[in-house]
Design a protein around this motif. Structure first.
Motif, short mmCIF file in Angstrom:
data_model
loop_
_atom_site.label_atom_id
_atom_site.label_comp_id
_atom_site.label_asym_id
_atom_site.label_seq_id
_atom_site.Cartn_x
_atom_site.Cartn_y
_atom_site.Cartn_z
N PHE A 109 -3.08 4.26 -4.14
CA PHE A 109 -3.50 3.32 -3.08
C PHE A 109 -2.47 2.20 -2.94
O PHE A 109 -2.06 1.84 -1.82
N THR B 188 3.35 1.17 3.65
CA THR B 188 2.88 0.80 4.99
C THR B 188 3.43 -0.57 5.40
O THR B 188 3.90 -0.76 6.52
N VAL B 189 3.37 -1.52 4.48
CA VAL B 189 3.88 -2.86 4.80
C VAL B 189 5.39 -2.82 5.02
O VAL B 189 5.93 -3.43 5.95
N ARG C 62 0.79 3.50 -1.34
CA ARG C 62 0.64 3.72 0.11
C ARG C 62 0.66 2.38 0.86
O ARG C 62 1.27 2.27 1.92
N LEU C 63 -0.02 1.42 0.29
CA LEU C 63 -0.06 0.12 0.93
C LEU C 63 1.33 -0.52 0.96
O LEU C 63 1.75 -1.11 1.96
N ARG C 64 2.06 -0.40 -0.14
CA ARG C 64 3.43 -0.94 -0.19
C ARG C 64 4.31 -0.32 0.89
O ARG C 64 5.03 -1.00 1.62
N LYS D 66 -6.38 0.16 5.05
CA LYS D 66 -6.29 1.10 3.93
C LYS D 66 -7.52 1.03 3.01
O LYS D 66 -7.79 1.97 2.24
N ALA D 67 -8.22 -0.11 3.03
CA ALA D 67 -9.34 -0.29 2.10
C ALA D 67 -10.59 0.46 2.58
O ALA D 67 -10.76 0.71 3.78
N LEU E 201 -3.32 -4.74 7.64
CA LEU E 201 -2.83 -3.50 7.01
C LEU E 201 -3.64 -3.16 5.76
O LEU E 201 -3.94 -1.98 5.49
N ILE E 202 -4.00 -4.21 5.00
CA ILE E 202 -4.82 -3.97 3.79
C ILE E 202 -6.20 -3.45 4.18
O ILE E 202 -6.70 -2.47 3.60
#
Length: 525
Positions: A465, A472-473, A468-470, A435-436, A431-432
């Motif tokens: 960023f 998504t997880v 969004r990552l939080r 997004k990276a 997932l990271i």
């Protein structure tokens, strides 16, 4: 021949190692099955004993409630008759005709003198009680209960039997206290209370006893113990404090058993129920032998399969070893291509013999890559992260640092196992990486902690960023672990710190604030 039998070669090593682990696994399975069944049986009997004590407490309390209602009604009628002895005697006779709860009924004035009485199922005639006075302190204590129903503890009666009184106060026409009406319940011999409790005895060694507010036994399957003080026993001390509990007790002076104690709601008495532990585990040994019996066929088949597989695995390695021992023979070396390396290790050995130093070089390059890469997730490790930080420091690029920690990851490992935990880390890494950007550096610091270096990124961009990552997880459903969340800390160089390394420490501090704030959130330096 003996030396040949105990010679260590690959086939024997595989055979004995597999045999060892098969026996170990079988033993562990049998042990686990034994422990699980034993635990389930113990818990079942523990719950059963608790329900048993609850039922006995309800039965006893129900007896007291109905008996108290009868005595209360009689006391009101006696009060309305202005305490007339003849009318009181008639009221006691009427009460005795409609209920069998009491072995005797008495009316006592405020001085403790009995002015009316009736007895049945007793060796003491009711008429002989009239004119006598209450003698025992426990009986006279009922004179102090002037506003409600009173229940005495165990009292030694005139007939030499232990009895208990259920009383209700009576009042003179002017409203002053005039004594009480009481029903006597025999604790020895036959009584309505004893008959009700005897119906709930088990025939398997379980038993119970009831104690009054002083800790003396008012009911016991061994009637010789009625009146005996059990106040020094921990369950009795606890139940008289109003505590309710079920536990297993095992000490040298008493056999292993379950004990449940429960206060009786309508009185200050308590129930203590005991059940031998051996009842719960008596069938475990039989279950264990059956499990072993049904496991033997598969165990024998496994041994035969291990023997054949050990030989099948060892054969190509033996042939390759023979070639390696005679590499100076070109014809022998050419024979390698005909050896069936059907599994990875044999194929790698064959390839190594054919490629020689080329394979060594490939191995060295692979070792170098492994030195800077996390083997589980495939991202860079701490060494690779230090290299990336050094490179960004040399170029003096503004860099955002995002620290990520998987929330409650220890609970995932404890509940689902480390294999599921590893899959969670791999999924979070994926997932990271999704997004990276290509130029971003993703690293695993160790355990469940990750770092992302975002070159040429300002604080607001880094926060977006991270958020969004939080999300998504949090919105991802992990196959075996369910929902997982992450906490994130953000810091920027040079906005927050004079170096990328310092920004990394500030991001780590922000991450701990996110953890303290309840997890599943983003905090900045």
């Amino acid at each position: 021949m003996l030396k040949s039998l105990f010679r260590v070669d690959l086939r024997r090593l595989i055979l004995w190692m597999c045999l060892f682990f098969v026996i170990l696994a079988l033993g562990n399975s049998l042990h686990a099955a034994y422990q699980v069944q034993r635990s389930l049986l113990l818990q079942h009997h523990l719950d059963t004993n608790h329900i048993y004590a609850e039922k006995l407490a309800r039965v006893t309390s129900s007896f007291f409630e109905h008996s108290a209602q009868a005595v209360t009604a009689a006391a009101l009628d006696v009060t309305h008759s202005a305490l007339d002895p003849i009318a009181t005697q008639q009221e006691l006779e009427q009460l005795a005709s409609i209920t069998d709860s009491f072995n005797a009924l008495i009316a006592v004035d405020s001085t403790g003198k009995i002015f009316a009485a009736i007895a049945h199922n007793s060796s003491v005639a009711g008429a002989s009680l009239v004119g006598t006075s209450l003698q025992t302190p426990q009986a006279r204590a009922l004179l102090e209960v002037k506003n409600s129903v009173g229940i005495s503890g165990a009292i030694m009666g005139r007939s030499g039997r232990w009895i208990s009184f259920i009383s209700h106060p009576i009042f003179a026409p002017d409203g002053s206290y005039a004594g009480f009406i009481a029903g006597a319940v025999h604790l020895h011999g036959s009584s309505a209370l004893k008959n009700a409790l005897d119906k709930h005895h088990y025939q398997d060694g379980s038993y119970f006893y009831i104690v009054d507010d002083s800790g003396s036994a008012v009911y016991h399957p061994q009637q010789s113990l009625i009146g005996t003080s059990f106040g020094d026993r921990p369950p009795v001390q606890a139940v008289l404090k109003g505590e309710s509990r079920t536990q297993r007790v095992n000490h040298p002076e008493s056999p292993d058993h379950f004990v449940s104690y429960m206060p009786i709601p309508f009185s200050k008495w308590g129930i203590v129920a005991l059940r031998p532990t051996e009842l719960a585990i008596s069938s475990v040994n039989e279950l264990f032998l059956r499990t072993l019996y049904y496991s033997l066929p598969l165990f024998i088949i496994s041994l035969l399969a291990i023997w054949w597989l050990a030989r099948f695995i060892a054969r190509p390695l033996r042939e390759l070893a023979n070639v390696a021992a005679h590499l100076d023979n070109r014809d022998n070396f050419a024979h390698i291509r005909f050896i069936k390396g059907w599994y990875l290790e044999a194929a790698l050995i064959r390839k190594g013999l054919m490629q020689g130093f080329s394979a060594v070089s490939n191995r060295l390059r692979k070792l170098h890559l492994e030195g800077s890469t996390d083997p589980l997730t495939g991202v860079v490790n701490r060494r690779g992260l230090d290299t990336a930080i050094g490179r960004l420091t040399d170029t003096a690029q503004s860099t955002a640092v995002v620290m990520i920690d998987v929330d409650r990851f220890k609970d995932v490992n404890d509940k689902h196992g480390h294999a599921v935990g590893d899959e969670v880390l791999k999924t979070v890494t994926a997932l990271i990486m999704a997004k990276a950007r290509k130029e971003d550096v993703v690293a695993r610091m160790g355990g469940e902690e990750f770092v992302i270096l975002l070159p040429d990124t300002e604080l607001e961009q880094a926060k977006l960023f991270a958020e969004r990552l939080r999300l998504t997880v949090a919105q991802t459903v992990f196959d075996s672990a369910g929902n997982i969340t992450v906490s994130l800390g953000v810091a920027c160089f040079p906005q927050h710190a004079p170096s990328v390394q310092d920004a990394l420490e500030l991001a780590d501090a922000a991450l701990y604030r996110a953890k303290a704030a309840g997890r599943n959130c983003v905090e900045t330096a």
